[in-house]
Design an enzyme around this catalytic site. Structure first.
Site, PDB file in Angstrom:
ATOM      1  N   TRP A  17     -18.965 -36.878  16.385  1.00 58.16           N
ATOM      2  CA  TRP A  17     -18.288 -35.576  16.456  1.00 58.16           C
ATOM      3  C   TRP A  17     -18.070 -35.010  15.061  1.00 58.16           C
ATOM      4  CZ3 TRP A  17     -13.934 -33.406  14.476  1.00 58.16           C
ATOM      5  CH2 TRP A  17     -13.473 -32.224  15.072  1.00 58.16           C
ATOM      6  N   HIS A  70     -19.302 -46.617   6.174  1.00 52.46           N
ATOM      7  CA  HIS A  70     -18.341 -47.453   6.885  1.00 52.46           C
ATOM      8  C   HIS A  70     -17.667 -48.438   5.930  1.00 52.46           C
ATOM      9  CE1 HIS A  70     -19.526 -45.836  10.635  1.00 52.46           C
ATOM     10  NE2 HIS A  70     -20.626 -46.533  10.819  1.00 52.46           N
ATOM     11  N   ARG A  92      -9.567 -44.147  14.681  1.00 51.51           N
ATOM     12  CA  ARG A  92      -9.331 -44.154  16.121  1.00 51.51           C
ATOM     13  C   ARG A  92      -8.400 -45.314  16.440  1.00 51.51           C
ATOM     14  NH1 ARG A  92     -14.311 -44.838  20.537  1.00 51.51           N
ATOM     15  NH2 ARG A  92     -13.200 -44.014  22.366  1.00 51.51           N
ATOM     16  N   TYR A 155      -8.744 -39.463  15.722  1.00 49.57           N
ATOM     17  CA  TYR A 155      -9.534 -38.954  16.844  1.00 49.57           C
ATOM     18  C   TYR A 155      -8.642 -38.447  17.977  1.00 49.57           C
ATOM     19  CZ  TYR A 155     -12.974 -39.047  20.662  1.00 49.57           C
ATOM     20  OH  TYR A 155     -13.785 -38.728  21.717  1.00 49.57           O
ATOM     21  N   GLU A 192     -18.836 -30.561  25.439  1.00 54.38           N
ATOM     22  CA  GLU A 192     -19.354 -31.900  25.209  1.00 54.38           C
ATOM     23  C   GLU A 192     -18.382 -32.959  25.718  1.00 54.38           C
ATOM     24  OE1 GLU A 192     -20.588 -32.896  21.301  1.00 54.38           O
ATOM     25  OE2 GLU A 192     -22.509 -31.887  21.533  1.00 54.38           O
ATOM     26  N   VAL A 193     -17.093 -32.754  25.444  1.00 54.94           N
ATOM     27  CA  VAL A 193     -16.076 -33.698  25.896  1.00 54.94           C
ATOM     28  C   VAL A 193     -16.043 -33.761  27.421  1.00 54.94           C
ATOM     29  CG1 VAL A 193     -13.591 -34.082  26.045  1.00 54.94           C
ATOM     30  CG2 VAL A 193     -14.625 -33.547  23.834  1.00 54.94           C
TER      31      VAL A 193
END
Length: 237
Positions: A17, A70, A92, A155, A192-193
């Site tokens: 996203w 990452h 998240r 998120y 999209e969600v």
């Protein structure tokens, strides 16, 4: 130099996203004229630690450059720690991260994890997975959340208030949107969600956690996230 970094705790969908939205903003926020294909976006926002395109090529990219990673804070280039670039960090809640990371380990061929989720659960809470401790990863950036070159996103907050999150990100990237463009972008991502997979939901952990796992996790969480720091998450929406 203007670089954008995203980290371990993103894992799809937050990372996807964010990556798509950043690319869309860089292209002027016009959905009708922007190619959001995976290949196009990946080429425009490459991974720092990936073998391809390679570190030397990343160094040669013209400024401003947008890079994702990452890696934990301590392993990032010195310029990041010296605030020579802007950083966007998206995280998240740890329960959903654990489950998403488990899916990653099972489905990616080069990892090909064969263990059970029960085994993975204990590896996660005991910091026995790649990229090190999730908890340390998040806290290192949470402690820097007030730095003017850092935008710290959750998120769950994005899912609760997409419009405000898009505006915040656009302003941080110095890519302000017209009201019409903002509405169009929000409509696109809300659609999209609406059609997303269960893996994308806040509360995905409920498909994996047993009652015992949840009770154990809730018991250790204050210690692992250092309750005194004020960092908390929503686990359902």
């Amino acid at each position: 130099m203007f670089s954008v970094f995203s980290f371990l705790s993103i894992l799809a969908p937050p990372g996807v996203w964010l990556q798509d939205l950043i690319y869309l903003l860089l292209e002027g926020g016009n959905l009708g004229k922007t190619n959001l294909s995976l290949e196009t976006v990946e080429d425009s926002i490459p991974f720092l630690e990936a073998p391809s395109p390679g570190l030397e090529l990343l160094k040669s990219l013209p400024s401003p450059r947008y890079i994702k990673s990452h890696l934990p804070y301590g392993l990032l280039p010195e310029g990041v720690r010296n605030k020579e670039c802007k950083v966007i960090y998206i995280t998240r809640n740890p329960k959903d991260v654990m489950c998403s990371f488990y899916d990653f380990h099972r489905t990616v061929r080069m990892v090909h994890y064969k263990g059970t989720f029960h085994q993975f659960f204990y590896r996660f809470i005991n910091n026995k997975l790649g990229y090190g401790s999730y908890f340390r990863h998040v806290l290192e950036w949470w402690e820097r959340r007030k730095d003017d070159n850092l935008l710290f996103l959750k998120y769950e907050d994005i899912r609760k208030d997409l419009k405000s999150s898009v505006e915040q990100l656009a302003n941080f990237l110095e890519r302000p949107l017209t009201p019409a463009a903002l509405k169009e972008i929000c409509t696109h991502f809300e659609e999209e969600v609406a059609y997303n997979r269960k893996e994308d939901r806040v509360g995905y952990w409920k498909y994996y956690f047993t009652v015992h796992m949840n009770e154990k996790f809730d018991k250790i969480l204050p210690d692992r996230l250092s309750a005194s720091t004020g960092l908390d998450f929503q686990y359902t929406l």
